[in-house]
Design a protein around this motif. Sequence first.
Motif, PDB file in Angstrom:
ATOM      1  N   SER B  74      20.115  -7.560   3.732  1.00  0.00           N
ATOM      2  CA  SER B  74      19.133  -8.426   3.085  1.00  0.00           C
ATOM      3  C   SER B  74      18.516  -7.734   1.875  1.00  0.00           C
ATOM      4  O   SER B  74      18.244  -8.369   0.849  1.00  0.00           O
ATOM      5  CB  SER B  74      18.049  -8.820   4.106  1.00  0.00           C
ATOM      6  OG  SER B  74      17.100  -9.670   3.517  1.00  0.00           O
ATOM      7  N   ARG B  79      21.577 -13.347   2.736  1.00  0.00           N
ATOM      8  CA  ARG B  79      20.928 -13.925   3.900  1.00  0.00           C
ATOM      9  C   ARG B  79      21.637 -13.341   5.122  1.00  0.00           C
ATOM     10  O   ARG B  79      22.863 -13.462   5.242  1.00  0.00           O
ATOM     11  CB  ARG B  79      21.028 -15.444   3.894  1.00  0.00           C
ATOM     12  CG  ARG B  79      20.021 -16.081   2.962  1.00  0.00           C
ATOM     13  CD  ARG B  79      19.818 -17.560   3.211  1.00  0.00           C
ATOM     14  NE  ARG B  79      18.504 -17.970   2.718  1.00  0.00           N
ATOM     15  CZ  ARG B  79      17.992 -19.178   2.853  1.00  0.00           C
ATOM     16  NH1 ARG B  79      18.673 -20.120   3.478  1.00  0.00           N
ATOM     17  NH2 ARG B  79      16.785 -19.453   2.388  1.00  0.00           N
ATOM     18  N   PRO B 105      13.360 -10.023   4.299  1.00  0.00           N
ATOM     19  CA  PRO B 105      13.607 -11.177   5.161  1.00  0.00           C
ATOM     20  C   PRO B 105      14.776 -10.931   6.100  1.00  0.00           C
ATOM     21  O   PRO B 105      15.773 -10.305   5.707  1.00  0.00           O
ATOM     22  CB  PRO B 105      13.979 -12.297   4.167  1.00  0.00           C
ATOM     23  CG  PRO B 105      13.641 -11.777   2.808  1.00  0.00           C
ATOM     24  CD  PRO B 105      13.628 -10.290   2.877  1.00  0.00           C
ATOM     25  N   ASP B 165      13.007 -16.078   3.967  1.00  0.00           N
ATOM     26  CA  ASP B 165      13.173 -15.792   2.541  1.00  0.00           C
ATOM     27  C   ASP B 165      11.917 -16.142   1.749  1.00  0.00           C
ATOM     28  O   ASP B 165      11.507 -15.394   0.869  1.00  0.00           O
ATOM     29  CB  ASP B 165      14.363 -16.590   1.981  1.00  0.00           C
ATOM     30  CG  ASP B 165      15.652 -15.781   2.016  1.00  0.00           C
ATOM     31  OD1 ASP B 165      15.616 -14.637   2.513  1.00  0.00           O
ATOM     32  OD2 ASP B 165      16.681 -16.287   1.545  1.00  0.00           O
ATOM     33  N   ARG B 168       9.195 -13.624   3.002  1.00  0.00           N
ATOM     34  CA  ARG B 168       9.621 -12.220   3.154  1.00  0.00           C
ATOM     35  C   ARG B 168       9.133 -11.626   4.469  1.00  0.00           C
ATOM     36  O   ARG B 168       8.464 -10.584   4.489  1.00  0.00           O
ATOM     37  CB  ARG B 168       9.164 -11.377   1.952  1.00  0.00           C
ATOM     38  CG  ARG B 168       9.835 -11.755   0.654  1.00  0.00           C
ATOM     39  CD  ARG B 168       9.453 -10.835  -0.482  1.00  0.00           C
ATOM     40  NE  ARG B 168       9.856  -9.447  -0.224  1.00  0.00           N
ATOM     41  CZ  ARG B 168       9.657  -8.451  -1.067  1.00  0.00           C
ATOM     42  NH1 ARG B 168       9.076  -8.680  -2.230  1.00  0.00           N
ATOM     43  NH2 ARG B 168      10.038  -7.240  -0.773  1.00  0.00           N
ATOM     44  N   ARG B 199      14.230 -17.144  -1.970  1.00  0.00           N
ATOM     45  CA  ARG B 199      13.483 -15.908  -2.072  1.00  0.00           C
ATOM     46  C   ARG B 199      12.822 -15.852  -3.456  1.00  0.00           C
ATOM     47  O   ARG B 199      13.473 -16.196  -4.439  1.00  0.00           O
ATOM     48  CB  ARG B 199      14.485 -14.757  -1.974  1.00  0.00           C
ATOM     49  CG  ARG B 199      14.095 -13.650  -1.074  1.00  0.00           C
ATOM     50  CD  ARG B 199      15.243 -12.662  -0.966  1.00  0.00           C
ATOM     51  NE  ARG B 199      15.929 -12.794   0.325  1.00  0.00           N
ATOM     52  CZ  ARG B 199      16.779 -11.882   0.790  1.00  0.00           C
ATOM     53  NH1 ARG B 199      17.053 -10.803   0.093  1.00  0.00           N
ATOM     54  NH2 ARG B 199      17.359 -12.058   1.960  1.00  0.00           N
TER      55      ARG B 199
END
Lengths: 280, 396
Positions: B74, B79, B105, B165, B168, B199
């Motif tokens: 990450s 992801r 995340p 995301d 965070r 994000r």
Amino acid sequence: MAHALVAEKHPLDDLIRRDRMPHIWCPGCGIGIVMRCYAQAILESGIPVERHVVVSGIGCTARVPGYMNLDSYHATHGRPIPFAIGIKLVKPELTVTVFSGDGDLAAIGGNHLIHAARRNVDIKVICINNFNYGMTGGQVGPTTPLGARTTTTPYGNPEHPFNLPYLLAAAGAVFVSRWTTLHVRQIKQDILYSFRKPGFTFIEVLAPCPVGFGRPNDIEDGVEEMRIYRRRSQLVYRVPEEVPWEALEVDLREERPIYVGRFVDREREVFQPIRLTSKG
Amino acid sequence: MKGRGVLTGVHFMHGDHACAEGAIAAGCRFFAGYPITPSTEIAERLAQRLPEVGGVFIQMEDEIASIVAVIGASAAGARAMTATSGPGFSLMMESIGLAAMMEIPCVIVDVQRGSPSTGLPTLPGQADVMQARWGSHGDYEIAAYAPWSPQEMFDLTILAFNVADRFRIPVMVMADEVVGHMVERVVIPPEDQIPRWERKRPRYPAGDGFRPFAIEDEDLVPPMAHAGEGYRVHFTGLTHDERGYPDMSAETHHRLVSRLVEKVRRNASQMIRYDAYALDDAKIVVISYGCTARSARRAVADARRMGIPAGLLRLISLWPFPADVVRELARQAEVFIVAEMNLGQMICEVERYVSQPVKGVFHAGGAMIPPDPILQAIREVAFHGSRAGGGKTSAG
């Protein structure tokens, strides 16, 4: 009349977080020497600085990434290798170096160390071995020699140490070398070499810890430990032809050779995640 | 299905597989895990599916390595997710705190089984829900969701990635063996209807002066630079300042940890999910989640048929806990009943927010709590009123 030359800029300035100086290391500590070798190797690598990433766990050596002006990650104790694996598998174009100590990598992180070597994942490990846990005040570690005194072995260490090159060779690393902090050129050369060598590489550097290990074991200071390295280091080209693997065990307190050199340099298939498509 | 990211259509799908498909649909492209019942089918499905979509699957040497590899992935921009059950969840705790501290995340799926310790590997439990909230040392906040069906294994896995995301933080999907191993109808929407929260990323190109933990917005979420982008960021689990540099002062520590906690509290309304059933005029409010909520819903329906004014608040987000919803229900309810497959965990949270008696219907795990003991509890309080008081009922 001599004039003092004051350099406005050092070639390594860009690679060091100068705003984090002074560092936390004790006088006589060897970690800074190796950090400098790493910075020099990055400079000479031809790989853009942005493509170098450094990861560590916890301990004195694990503070190196915080001083390097790179993308740097200071992870949980023992876990820099899986952290580095996560980065490397997502961005294979990066050169990911794990820079940590013997306690972090070989004790609490020992499982990750051997499995990463087994997989031959493309991670560059620089392991400072100072024979003890320095950050916490000189406790026995996985590399502390049998009989050595530390704050948690006041009567002498009742355990055998790891022989790290032997361990890593058995586990599958494609490159294994050992130097001492006296061997700055060799360290830099091997770091540079490891950047270009695909697969799991492991460079062990023996380093003085005069406060944690030296003092209770009658090694007066960092300079004396460097003298021990100079007096006793013996270059080995081929193991086990010249010396058996077992001989690579180190005990600074005994008058016997400290074998240094490149012990393993071989080819094995490098770990790649299974891919059925181009990355999309 | 080869090469397809989102398996749009109507499926008859296993809960663990639905979770894996939710991850794929959410854009998860990295999974690191270690086999453990009853979550293993998630890893198996992703071992097959991730290579089809250009993602990375790796089976690590243990659960510690798994969560740490996920955090590293990450940090490099992917992801990333892991899946486990109680024993592995315990092993991951330290580094979940690292993810919270570094604000990286990640999604952790815990398909809960009977516990503590090795417990009941093949049978359900819901006794990890407080661990999800408090398992790592120190003050931090996370989000955790409790799916009650394979459909929600899909939907909530996507939500978990979006919340992780967007804010965070580590986000947990607190499934249980029942929903993990249940096969049910799962509707997967077209790809363009999969919600995606991005994000937050640096607004300026890499150069001197980027402070990775400087707060520019009221949501308290700093933009995130990834490894290899030239920002030369430093991430540490040590207390750090806005530059990411270690700073061992009490002031910096208080500021950082307060922000990590406040970040979740301030944005909680975007994370909270719940489902209300027959609550409008309910005097007896049943609160449940996960597979137990399936029985609770049946019990409430049966109670209604008997003329008892019962309703169900199904917690979808366990964390953040929907405290305002519970407080609001306390204006109308005479009594609360909490049904959960543990010996009293979320009930503590309900008791924090209401002054009414709160009755528990508990079971240590191993089999679903059937509707009967929940209905029995409803009938007891209905016939004896709130005077029956709080108390614990064993569903066993």
